[in-house]
Write a protein that holds these residues in place. Structure first.
Motif, PDB file in Angstrom:
ATOM      1  N   LYS A 180      27.740  34.224  45.225  1.00  0.00           N
ATOM      2  CA  LYS A 180      28.993  34.473  45.939  1.00  0.00           C
ATOM      3  C   LYS A 180      28.821  35.577  46.979  1.00  0.00           C
ATOM      4  CE  LYS A 180      31.784  35.061  42.381  1.00  0.00           C
ATOM      5  NZ  LYS A 180      33.060  35.246  41.656  1.00  0.00           N
ATOM      6  N   LEU A 181      27.887  36.502  46.733  1.00  0.00           N
ATOM      7  CA  LEU A 181      27.653  37.593  47.667  1.00  0.00           C
ATOM      8  C   LEU A 181      27.096  37.086  49.000  1.00  0.00           C
ATOM      9  CD1 LEU A 181      26.073  40.282  45.278  1.00  0.00           C
ATOM     10  CD2 LEU A 181      28.403  40.229  46.204  1.00  0.00           C
ATOM     11  N   TRP A 182      26.450  35.928  48.958  1.00  0.00           N
ATOM     12  CA  TRP A 182      25.846  35.369  50.168  1.00  0.00           C
ATOM     13  C   TRP A 182      26.736  34.326  50.826  1.00  0.00           C
ATOM     14  CZ3 TRP A 182      20.281  34.922  51.846  1.00  0.00           C
ATOM     15  CH2 TRP A 182      19.554  36.059  51.488  1.00  0.00           C
ATOM     16  N   GLU A 183      27.981  34.225  50.419  1.00  0.00           N
ATOM     17  CA  GLU A 183      28.845  33.185  50.976  1.00  0.00           C
ATOM     18  C   GLU A 183      28.969  33.293  52.486  1.00  0.00           C
ATOM     19  OE1 GLU A 183      33.362  31.333  50.425  1.00  0.00           O
ATOM     20  OE2 GLU A 183      32.784  33.151  49.360  1.00  0.00           O
ATOM     21  N   LYS A 184      29.158  34.503  53.002  1.00  0.00           N
ATOM     22  CA  LYS A 184      29.291  34.684  54.442  1.00  0.00           C
ATOM     23  C   LYS A 184      27.990  34.346  55.162  1.00  0.00           C
ATOM     24  CE  LYS A 184      32.957  38.171  54.205  1.00  0.00           C
ATOM     25  NZ  LYS A 184      33.354  39.560  54.550  1.00  0.00           N
ATOM     26  N   TYR A 185      26.855  34.674  54.527  1.00  0.00           N
ATOM     27  CA  TYR A 185      25.567  34.357  55.140  1.00  0.00           C
ATOM     28  C   TYR A 185      25.345  32.847  55.175  1.00  0.00           C
ATOM     29  CZ  TYR A 185      24.566  39.332  54.663  1.00  0.00           C
ATOM     30  OH  TYR A 185      24.615  40.698  54.764  1.00  0.00           O
ATOM     31  N   ASN A 223      34.682  15.816  69.133  1.00  0.00           N
ATOM     32  CA  ASN A 223      33.842  15.968  67.942  1.00  0.00           C
ATOM     33  C   ASN A 223      33.593  17.429  67.606  1.00  0.00           C
ATOM     34  OD1 ASN A 223      33.677  13.213  67.618  1.00  0.00           O
ATOM     35  ND2 ASN A 223      31.678  13.011  68.593  1.00  0.00           N
ATOM     36  N   PHE A 224      33.332  18.250  68.626  1.00  0.00           N
ATOM     37  CA  PHE A 224      33.109  19.667  68.378  1.00  0.00           C
ATOM     38  C   PHE A 224      34.388  20.360  67.909  1.00  0.00           C
ATOM     39  CE2 PHE A 224      29.082  19.391  70.771  1.00  0.00           C
ATOM     40  CZ  PHE A 224      28.284  20.158  69.923  1.00  0.00           C
ATOM     41  N   VAL A 225      35.519  19.945  68.452  1.00  0.00           N
ATOM     42  CA  VAL A 225      36.792  20.525  68.014  1.00  0.00           C
ATOM     43  C   VAL A 225      37.037  20.199  66.538  1.00  0.00           C
ATOM     44  CG1 VAL A 225      39.302  20.341  68.256  1.00  0.00           C
ATOM     45  CG2 VAL A 225      37.869  20.576  70.286  1.00  0.00           C
ATOM     46  N   ILE A 226      36.731  18.977  66.133  1.00  0.00           N
ATOM     47  CA  ILE A 226      36.908  18.580  64.726  1.00  0.00           C
ATOM     48  C   ILE A 226      36.027  19.438  63.821  1.00  0.00           C
ATOM     49  CG2 ILE A 226      36.520  16.731  63.058  1.00  0.00           C
ATOM     50  CD1 ILE A 226      37.305  14.748  65.262  1.00  0.00           C
ATOM     51  N   ILE A 227      34.763  19.625  64.196  1.00  0.00           N
ATOM     52  CA  ILE A 227      33.848  20.429  63.383  1.00  0.00           C
ATOM     53  C   ILE A 227      34.302  21.884  63.333  1.00  0.00           C
ATOM     54  CG2 ILE A 227      31.491  21.319  63.242  1.00  0.00           C
ATOM     55  CD1 ILE A 227      30.548  18.651  64.428  1.00  0.00           C
ATOM     56  N   LEU A 232      36.861  26.385  60.421  1.00  0.00           N
ATOM     57  CA  LEU A 232      37.934  27.382  60.416  1.00  0.00           C
ATOM     58  C   LEU A 232      38.792  27.244  59.165  1.00  0.00           C
ATOM     59  CD1 LEU A 232      39.479  29.631  61.909  1.00  0.00           C
ATOM     60  CD2 LEU A 232      40.832  27.833  63.008  1.00  0.00           C
ATOM     61  N   ILE A 233      39.154  26.016  58.820  1.00  0.00           N
ATOM     62  CA  ILE A 233      39.965  25.776  57.623  1.00  0.00           C
ATOM     63  C   ILE A 233      39.219  26.200  56.372  1.00  0.00           C
ATOM     64  CG2 ILE A 233      40.933  23.932  56.177  1.00  0.00           C
ATOM     65  CD1 ILE A 233      41.716  22.490  58.757  1.00  0.00           C
ATOM     66  N   LEU A 234      37.918  25.864  56.307  1.00  0.00           N
ATOM     67  CA  LEU A 234      37.114  26.216  55.136  1.00  0.00           C
ATOM     68  C   LEU A 234      37.013  27.726  54.951  1.00  0.00           C
ATOM     69  CD1 LEU A 234      35.231  25.139  52.858  1.00  0.00           C
ATOM     70  CD2 LEU A 234      33.338  25.413  54.479  1.00  0.00           C
ATOM     71  N   VAL A 235      36.774  28.446  56.037  1.00  0.00           N
ATOM     72  CA  VAL A 235      36.585  29.896  55.959  1.00  0.00           C
ATOM     73  C   VAL A 235      37.890  30.619  55.652  1.00  0.00           C
ATOM     74  CG1 VAL A 235      35.950  31.944  57.282  1.00  0.00           C
ATOM     75  CG2 VAL A 235      34.560  29.880  57.454  1.00  0.00           C
ATOM     76  N   THR A 236      38.976  30.198  56.292  1.00  0.00           N
ATOM     77  CA  THR A 236      40.248  30.903  56.139  1.00  0.00           C
ATOM     78  C   THR A 236      41.033  30.481  54.904  1.00  0.00           C
ATOM     79  OG1 THR A 236      41.360  29.271  57.554  1.00  0.00           O
ATOM     80  CG2 THR A 236      40.459  31.251  58.612  1.00  0.00           C
ATOM     81  N   LYS A 237      40.583  29.355  54.269  1.00  0.00           N
ATOM     82  CA  LYS A 237      41.258  28.842  53.068  1.00  0.00           C
ATOM     83  C   LYS A 237      42.740  28.552  53.319  1.00  0.00           C
ATOM     84  CE  LYS A 237      38.091  30.868  49.679  1.00  0.00           C
ATOM     85  NZ  LYS A 237      37.040  31.214  50.665  1.00  0.00           N
ATOM     86  N   HIS A 254      39.418  22.812  51.037  1.00  0.00           N
ATOM     87  CA  HIS A 254      38.169  22.075  50.833  1.00  0.00           C
ATOM     88  C   HIS A 254      38.401  20.578  50.963  1.00  0.00           C
ATOM     89  CE1 HIS A 254      33.984  23.060  49.583  1.00  0.00           C
ATOM     90  NE2 HIS A 254      33.940  21.750  49.452  1.00  0.00           N
ATOM     91  N   ASN A 255      39.587  20.098  50.619  1.00  0.00           N
ATOM     92  CA  ASN A 255      39.923  18.688  50.848  1.00  0.00           C
ATOM     93  C   ASN A 255      39.875  18.373  52.342  1.00  0.00           C
ATOM     94  OD1 ASN A 255      42.612  18.507  48.328  1.00  0.00           O
ATOM     95  ND2 ASN A 255      40.390  18.624  48.088  1.00  0.00           N
ATOM     96  N   TRP A 256      40.491  19.238  53.132  1.00  0.00           N
ATOM     97  CA  TRP A 256      40.523  19.015  54.577  1.00  0.00           C
ATOM     98  C   TRP A 256      39.135  19.139  55.186  1.00  0.00           C
ATOM     99  CZ3 TRP A 256      44.273  16.451  56.452  1.00  0.00           C
ATOM    100  CH2 TRP A 256      45.543  16.543  55.890  1.00  0.00           C
ATOM    101  N   TRP A 257      38.324  20.055  54.664  1.00  0.00           N
ATOM    102  CA  TRP A 257      36.937  20.189  55.099  1.00  0.00           C
ATOM    103  C   TRP A 257      36.201  18.867  54.900  1.00  0.00           C
ATOM    104  CZ3 TRP A 257      32.888  22.398  57.411  1.00  0.00           C
ATOM    105  CH2 TRP A 257      31.605  22.216  56.879  1.00  0.00           C
ATOM    106  N   HIS A 258      36.344  18.276  53.718  1.00  0.00           N
ATOM    107  CA  HIS A 258      35.686  17.005  53.428  1.00  0.00           C
ATOM    108  C   HIS A 258      36.174  15.898  54.362  1.00  0.00           C
ATOM    109  CE1 HIS A 258      33.727  17.307  49.210  1.00  0.00           C
ATOM    110  NE2 HIS A 258      33.605  18.446  49.865  1.00  0.00           N
ATOM    111  N   ILE A 259      37.461  15.812  54.546  1.00  0.00           N
ATOM    112  CA  ILE A 259      38.027  14.751  55.385  1.00  0.00           C
ATOM    113  C   ILE A 259      37.561  14.888  56.826  1.00  0.00           C
ATOM    114  CG2 ILE A 259      40.172  13.844  56.350  1.00  0.00           C
ATOM    115  CD1 ILE A 259      41.490  14.613  53.629  1.00  0.00           C
ATOM    116  N   LEU A 260      37.650  16.105  57.359  1.00  0.00           N
ATOM    117  CA  LEU A 260      37.269  16.325  58.759  1.00  0.00           C
ATOM    118  C   LEU A 260      35.774  16.139  58.978  1.00  0.00           C
ATOM    119  CD1 LEU A 260      39.564  19.380  59.578  1.00  0.00           C
ATOM    120  CD2 LEU A 260      39.783  17.039  60.441  1.00  0.00           C
TER     121      LEU A 260
END
Length: 291
Positions: A180-185, A223-227, A232-237, A254-260
């Motif tokens: 978990k300490l390396w999550e940002k990395y 495509n880049f906007v979607i990624i 952004l959604i994954l990081v900001t939760k 994480h659901n939205w991360w998977h879908i996108l």
């Protein structure tokens, strides 16, 4: 009243505070955790309503979807377009890498509740390297098609992708990488792939004809906007950050991360197919290193 077709009495659900530390990755998701399960129970739990159900079946479903799609591409679509052997090979790399990504993701979300933490850790490693593998497939098929008239650039970028993948494998072997300490990395590491994609896209814009830009640039931008949105959604939760407990089972970040991610991967395939069709019907111009 039972909401299940199967007996899940041996698969209880827990709250955030009740699960082991390695499962406490998102404090805004409060309920619906599976935990302390054996292999058989983990596999059975893919049908259990939990906070991982959507995560399992978004990418698990895409893995299943891509099997007939791959067969269609190589048996019917590409031959009908007059694609070369190397064109077929680039699309095969895309399909194999993308399916590996989705399968590894579904596997991790199935077994991250395992009784033995080392089993969950191995599946996390598979999931992360699956992302790297999936992005590799996108880059290979896109670079091969978009730089058909620029063989020097194509070789350089494909070499850079391979080097980055090999470096990623070495980095991911570090004992602390999946902590978990390396999550940002880890997020920063995955962002390097996005940065490479941006560099390639800028170069492509510089060397492309106005017709190519008019035809394909909107797709690249989308495509880049979607990624970027997915990251952004994954990081900001978001959205569970604003209403903890309201998105425990459906609609969490994480659901939205998977879908996108799934949408982006499928769109890149279509982009490569469209570009291949364009190239098969368009001659290279002299300014595009046609050798």
């Amino acid at each position: 009243m039972s909401y299940y077709l199967f007996d899940f009495s041996d698969i209880p659900l827990y709250s955030f505070d009740e699960v082991p530390d390695h499962q406490q990755g998102n404090s805004y998701v409060i309920r619906g955790y599976r935990a302390k399960l054996l292999d058989r129970q983990c596999m059975k739990s893919v049908l259990r309503l939990s906070n991982q159900l959507v995560n399992i079946w978004t990418h698990g479903g895409l893995f299943i979807l891509l099997i007939p799609l791959m067969i269609h591409d190589h048996i019917r679509l590409l031959p009908s377009m007059g694609a070369s052997t190397w064109d077929n090979f680039s699309f095969l790399i895309y399909h194999v890498c993308t399916q590996s990504c989705f399968l590894a993701s579904a596997g991790y979300h199935t077994f991250n509740c395992h009784l033995r933490e080392e089993v969950a850790a191995r599946w996390l490693a598979c999931d992360c390297y699956g992302v790297v593998t999936g992005v590799t497939g996108i880059y290979v098929v896109t670079i091969y098609q978009a730089f058909t008239c620029n063989k020097i650039s194509r070789i350089c970028y494909l070499t850079a992708v391979v080097a980055l993948v090999l470096a990623s494998r070495r980095t991911m072997l570090h004992p602390g990488y999946f902590s978990k300490l390396w999550e940002k990395y880890r997020i920063l590491h995955f962002s390097t792939f996005v940065a490479l994609g941006c560099l390639i896209a800028v170069h492509w814009c510089i060397i492309s004809t106005s017709e190519e830009l008019e035809t394909f640039l909107p797709e690249v931008v989308i495509n880049f906007v979607i990624i970027a949105l997915a990251l952004l959604i994954l990081v900001t939760k978001v959205p569970e950050r604003f209403s903890p407990g309201s998105f425990d089972y459906f609609g969490q970040s994480h659901n939205w991360w998977h879908i996108l991610v799934g949408v982006a991967f499928l769109r890149w395939r279509q982009f490569a197919i469209n570009y291949l069709n364009y190239r098969l019907n368009t001659s290279c111009v002299s300014s595009q290193e046609p050798w």
